[in-house]
Design a protein around this motif. Structure first.
Motif, PDB file in Angstrom:
ATOM      1  N   GLY A 125      -0.146  -1.367  -0.074  1.00  0.00           N
ATOM      2  CA  GLY A 125      -0.204  -0.039   0.030  1.00  0.00           C
ATOM      3  C   GLY A 125       0.753   1.181  -0.065  1.00  0.00           C
ATOM      4  O   GLY A 125       0.310   1.943   0.272  1.00  0.00           O
ATOM      5  N   GLU A 126       2.421   0.838  -0.333  1.00  0.00           N
ATOM      6  CA  GLU A 126       3.148   2.432  -0.089  1.00  0.00           C
ATOM      7  C   GLU A 126       2.825   3.129  -1.168  1.00  0.00           C
ATOM      8  O   GLU A 126       2.593   4.563  -1.455  1.00  0.00           O
ATOM      9  N   THR A 127       1.920   2.994  -2.227  1.00  0.00           N
ATOM     10  CA  THR A 127       1.710   3.788  -3.079  1.00  0.00           C
ATOM     11  C   THR A 127       0.002   4.510  -2.873  1.00  0.00           C
ATOM     12  O   THR A 127      -0.569   5.553  -3.735  1.00  0.00           O
ATOM     13  N   GLN A 128      -0.614   4.395  -1.782  1.00  0.00           N
ATOM     14  CA  GLN A 128      -1.518   4.606  -1.734  1.00  0.00           C
ATOM     15  C   GLN A 128      -1.478   5.684  -0.529  1.00  0.00           C
ATOM     16  O   GLN A 128      -2.522   5.467   0.248  1.00  0.00           O
ATOM     17  N   THR A 129      -1.367   6.357  -0.168  1.00  0.00           N
ATOM     18  CA  THR A 129      -0.441   6.420   2.021  1.00  0.00           C
ATOM     19  C   THR A 129      -1.030   8.122   1.045  1.00  0.00           C
ATOM     20  O   THR A 129      -0.642   8.438  -0.164  1.00  0.00           O
ATOM     21  N   PRO A 130      -1.541   9.000   1.690  1.00  0.00           N
ATOM     22  CA  PRO A 130      -1.645  10.311   1.462  1.00  0.00           C
ATOM     23  C   PRO A 130      -0.053  11.430   1.012  1.00  0.00           C
ATOM     24  O   PRO A 130      -0.094  11.931  -0.275  1.00  0.00           O
ATOM     25  N   GLU A 131       0.726  10.604   1.463  1.00  0.00           N
ATOM     26  CA  GLU A 131       1.781  11.433   0.839  1.00  0.00           C
ATOM     27  C   GLU A 131       2.083  11.160  -0.409  1.00  0.00           C
ATOM     28  O   GLU A 131       2.347  12.251  -1.348  1.00  0.00           O
ATOM     29  N   TYR A 132       2.404   9.601  -0.412  1.00  0.00           N
ATOM     30  CA  TYR A 132       2.707   9.437  -2.247  1.00  0.00           C
ATOM     31  C   TYR A 132       1.055   9.624  -3.165  1.00  0.00           C
ATOM     32  O   TYR A 132       1.861  10.006  -4.253  1.00  0.00           O
ATOM     33  N   LEU A 133       0.323   9.571  -2.704  1.00  0.00           N
ATOM     34  CA  LEU A 133      -0.973  10.392  -3.698  1.00  0.00           C
ATOM     35  C   LEU A 133      -1.013  11.627  -3.890  1.00  0.00           C
ATOM     36  O   LEU A 133      -1.094  12.871  -4.610  1.00  0.00           O
ATOM     37  N   THR A 134      -0.650  12.513  -2.966  1.00  0.00           N
ATOM     38  CA  THR A 134      -0.355  14.014  -3.366  1.00  0.00           C
ATOM     39  C   THR A 134       1.165  13.970  -4.042  1.00  0.00           C
ATOM     40  O   THR A 134       1.355  15.057  -5.443  1.00  0.00           O
ATOM     41  N   MET A 135       1.806  13.336  -4.377  1.00  0.00           N
ATOM     42  CA  MET A 135       2.970  13.269  -5.864  1.00  0.00           C
ATOM     43  C   MET A 135       2.521  12.795  -6.351  1.00  0.00           C
ATOM     44  O   MET A 135       2.356  13.011  -7.610  1.00  0.00           O
ATOM     45  N   ASN A 136       1.652  11.691  -6.827  1.00  0.00           N
ATOM     46  CA  ASN A 136       1.102  11.376  -7.939  1.00  0.00           C
ATOM     47  C   ASN A 136      -0.158  10.695  -7.348  1.00  0.00           C
ATOM     48  O   ASN A 136      -0.549   9.170  -7.347  1.00  0.00           O
TER      49      ASN A 136
END
Lengths: 199, 199
Positions: free
Chosen positions: A36-47
């Motif tokens: 789930g590391e692509t679904q964190t709020p931080e990651y979703l801000t980038m992509n």
């Protein structure tokens, strides 16, 4: 530059392969898509699409979509044709890859490796994937590369999941021109394997 | 130039819309995808992927994939950003459109219109389509266009199926920034409707 990346991902490998061809150094940031590391709020801000690969420039700006990253990095290099029509043909192959090839061949590989509960989808994915490989084989029977006289971003984009198609249940020996083209790809002096850890 | 085209197709409409913006004349060749006209040996010779739209230049060369055609036609026009990063962001949106947006929103519309026997697929298509519209809405809340200060090929690519999303069971009023952007698109002096017969 930073590359947010999942090593087994063919879409990520496309970018690693081109960066190797170009001799461009970068910081490799491994992202575990399975936890789930692509679904964190931080990651979703980038992509907001929640996908890898993601390229981050030194000024912080980010670029997503593997083939868009390839086009960006290949500008003014031998891997993006200069001639407008040839460049458009390379782009055509890249859109075809994302619409017809990747959703069948990469997804069949994903289901085989990571999602056994979806294995009922495999026959349809493999039927679509075989149709895509047949289109490639017919083209590569007439031409050594997707476009022009050497490998371009189109070849890199298509190679990424084609060369590991066996992991999705495909038999590349049924497509001899594809198999020969895969062998040509490995002859590039800066070739790297999908399993090679970035240094 | 000739455009092989199916009038209700959003992918074809993208090309018609850009040709209208650019004031480029062309011969319109209607292709009935429902009666197999993209699957004849003659058509498959021109486009092995068996899809419309297909652009044929005066010298006979052909270019497929709607977004590749948009990029080819928009080179050196205001509809393709000059700045390399902005151009890459437009390309990013176009790949996202073909991977995340079209396979959900266009296919939901297709199933609703032409393939009632596949209607069991609609809930999943609509779930994916709503996720795509939410990504667009979040971006358009911060920026009037996909990239930069005016419409580009990215906006054209996304507009094609977004503005008829209601035909696939989507409610655009749930996405107010998308709805406002659709309205901005219609304000272009060379705007045409998807139903406008090319002259």
């Amino acid at each position: 530059m930073k590359l947010y990346d999942f090593l087994p991902s063919g879409n990520s490998y496309k970018v690693r392969l081109l960066l190797s061809y170009l001799g461009i150094g970068y910081t490799h940031v491994p992202i575990d898509i399975m936890s789930g590391e692509t679904q964190t709020p931080e990651y979703l801000t980038m992509n907001p699409a929640g996908q890898i690969p993601l390229l981050q420039l030194n000024d912080g700006r980010t670029l997503a979509e593997s083939n868009a990253i390839l086009m960006f990095l290949s500008e003014d290099t031998p891997y993006l044709p200069v001639n407008a029509f040839d460049r458009a043909k390379a782009v055509q192959w890249m859109f075809w890859e994302q619409y017809r090839h990747e959703p069948a061949i990469a997804v069949a590989r994903y289901v085989s490796h990571y999602a056994p509960e979806r294995k009922d989808e495999l026959p349809k994915l493999q039927e679509k994937g075989r149709a895509a490989l047949a289109v490639m084989d017919a083209h590569l029977a007439k031409s050594p590369w997707c476009v022009g006289a050497g490998p371009t971003v189109a070849d890199i984009a298509l190679y990424a999941y084609t060369h590991v198609a066996d992991e999705g249940g495909f038999n590349l020996s049924d497509y001899p021109h594809v198999e020969a083209w895969c062998a040509r790809m490995t002859e590039h002096p800066k070739h790297i394997l999908i399993t090679d850890e970035p240094t």
